[in-house]
Write a protein that holds these residues in place. Structure first.
Motif, short mmCIF file in Angstrom:
data_model
loop_
_atom_site.label_atom_id
_atom_site.label_comp_id
_atom_site.label_asym_id
_atom_site.label_seq_id
_atom_site.Cartn_x
_atom_site.Cartn_y
_atom_site.Cartn_z
N ARG A 4 9.39 5.18 -2.65
CA ARG A 4 10.20 4.65 -1.59
C ARG A 4 9.78 3.57 -0.61
O ARG A 4 8.67 3.70 -0.06
CB ARG A 4 10.59 5.95 -0.99
N ARG A 5 10.44 2.43 -0.55
CA ARG A 5 9.65 1.21 0.24
C ARG A 5 10.24 1.51 1.67
O ARG A 5 10.25 0.40 2.38
CB ARG A 5 10.33 0.28 -0.32
N HIS A 6 10.36 2.64 2.26
CA HIS A 6 10.84 2.67 3.90
C HIS A 6 9.71 2.93 4.76
O HIS A 6 9.82 3.00 5.80
CB HIS A 6 11.83 3.63 3.97
N ARG A 7 8.41 3.34 4.05
CA ARG A 7 7.47 3.25 5.26
C ARG A 7 6.60 2.04 5.53
O ARG A 7 6.78 0.92 4.96
CB ARG A 7 6.27 4.21 4.08
N ASP A 8 6.02 2.20 6.36
CA ASP A 8 5.20 1.06 7.09
C ASP A 8 3.67 1.24 7.13
O ASP A 8 2.99 0.51 7.43
CB ASP A 8 5.69 0.50 8.44
N ARG A 9 3.18 2.14 6.53
CA ARG A 9 1.69 2.56 6.44
C ARG A 9 1.71 3.10 5.12
O ARG A 9 2.30 4.11 4.74
CB ARG A 9 1.12 3.16 7.59
N PHE A 10 0.28 2.88 4.57
CA PHE A 10 0.14 3.57 3.12
C PHE A 10 -1.39 3.96 3.11
O PHE A 10 -2.08 3.12 3.73
CB PHE A 10 0.24 2.58 2.18
N PRO A 11 -1.70 5.19 2.44
CA PRO A 11 -3.19 5.68 2.43
C PRO A 11 -3.74 4.49 1.33
O PRO A 11 -3.08 3.82 0.46
CB PRO A 11 -3.18 6.89 2.02
N GLU A 12 -5.21 4.47 1.51
CA GLU A 12 -5.82 3.33 0.56
C GLU A 12 -5.89 3.70 -0.87
O GLU A 12 -5.83 2.64 -1.82
CB GLU A 12 -7.19 3.25 1.16
N ASN A 13 -5.47 4.86 -1.32
CA ASN A 13 -5.49 5.38 -2.72
C ASN A 13 -4.15 4.93 -3.24
O ASN A 13 -3.95 4.81 -4.33
CB ASN A 13 -5.45 6.56 -2.97
N CYS A 14 -3.29 4.22 -2.52
CA CYS A 14 -1.77 3.63 -2.90
C CYS A 14 -1.78 2.14 -2.97
O CYS A 14 -0.93 1.37 -3.43
CB CYS A 14 -0.59 4.21 -2.01
N VAL A 15 -2.80 1.43 -2.28
CA VAL A 15 -2.88 0.15 -2.09
C VAL A 15 -4.32 -0.50 -3.07
O VAL A 15 -5.30 -0.12 -2.98
CB VAL A 15 -3.46 -0.09 -0.66
N GLN A 16 -3.68 -1.51 -3.59
CA GLN A 16 -4.79 -2.41 -4.49
C GLN A 16 -4.73 -3.74 -3.76
O GLN A 16 -3.94 -4.46 -3.98
CB GLN A 16 -4.44 -2.36 -5.92
N VAL A 17 -6.04 -3.95 -3.08
CA VAL A 17 -6.15 -5.44 -2.45
C VAL A 17 -6.32 -6.48 -3.61
O VAL A 17 -6.89 -6.25 -4.57
CB VAL A 17 -7.34 -5.33 -1.50
N MET A 18 -5.69 -7.66 -3.71
CA MET A 18 -5.75 -8.60 -4.59
C MET A 18 -6.45 -9.80 -3.78
O MET A 18 -6.31 -9.89 -2.69
CB MET A 18 -4.39 -9.11 -4.95
N GLU A 19 -6.76 -10.82 -4.73
CA GLU A 19 -7.47 -11.97 -4.33
C GLU A 19 -6.57 -12.98 -3.64
O GLU A 19 -7.12 -13.70 -2.83
CB GLU A 19 -8.29 -12.83 -5.51
N SER A 20 -5.37 -12.85 -4.18
CA SER A 20 -4.49 -14.11 -3.59
C SER A 20 -3.02 -13.46 -3.56
O SER A 20 -2.57 -12.58 -4.19
CB SER A 20 -4.58 -15.25 -4.39
N GLU A 21 -2.01 -14.32 -2.95
CA GLU A 21 -0.81 -13.97 -3.19
C GLU A 21 0.04 -14.13 -4.37
O GLU A 21 0.42 -13.17 -4.84
CB GLU A 21 -0.02 -14.73 -2.13
N GLN A 22 -0.69 -14.98 -5.27
CA GLN A 22 -0.20 -15.14 -6.66
C GLN A 22 -0.60 -13.86 -7.42
O GLN A 22 0.21 -13.45 -8.05
CB GLN A 22 -0.77 -16.40 -6.87
N ALA A 23 -1.55 -13.49 -7.13
CA ALA A 23 -2.30 -12.33 -8.00
C ALA A 23 -1.46 -11.17 -7.73
O ALA A 23 -1.14 -10.39 -8.47
CB ALA A 23 -3.79 -12.11 -7.52
N ALA A 24 -1.26 -10.77 -6.27
CA ALA A 24 -0.38 -9.79 -5.86
C ALA A 24 1.01 -9.83 -6.75
O ALA A 24 1.72 -9.06 -7.33
CB ALA A 24 -0.15 -9.57 -4.57
N ARG A 25 1.60 -11.06 -6.67
CA ARG A 25 3.10 -11.14 -7.26
C ARG A 25 2.98 -11.11 -8.62
O ARG A 25 3.80 -10.37 -9.27
CB ARG A 25 3.62 -12.39 -6.86
N GLU A 26 2.09 -11.38 -9.46
CA GLU A 26 1.71 -11.30 -10.74
C GLU A 26 1.76 -9.55 -11.15
O GLU A 26 2.10 -9.59 -12.31
CB GLU A 26 0.51 -12.22 -11.33
#
Length: 80
Positions: free
Chosen positions: A24-46
């Protein structure tokens, strides 16, 4: 504007592009186990896969919560 400030003198809390697992995309904070940091905006979009609930975003973090969790705060959904 982020709910947590980014300190320009340290690299503890920074702005990142990421892919977030968010059923559900209504939250505004997420625990780190739900977040994968990417190198760039393009990498995140892909890496985004809405059918599996993985969405590209710009986040700030990690920051420690009062419960001891490391959290990332949503700045914006990038979307396709």
């Amino acid at each position: 504007m982020s709910r947590i400030p980014v300190d320009p003198y340290t690299d503890i809390v920074e702005e990142h592009f990421a892919v977030i697992y968010a059923p559900r995309r209504h939250r505004d904070r997420f625990p780190e186990n739900c977040v994968q940091v990417m190198e760039s905006e393009q990498a995140a979009r892909e890496a985004e896969d809405p059918e599996k609930n993985f969405f590209a975003a710009r986040v700030v973090g990690p920051s420690r919560s009062s419960e001891g969790l490391r959290l990332y705060y949503l700045e914006a959904w990038l979307g396709k």
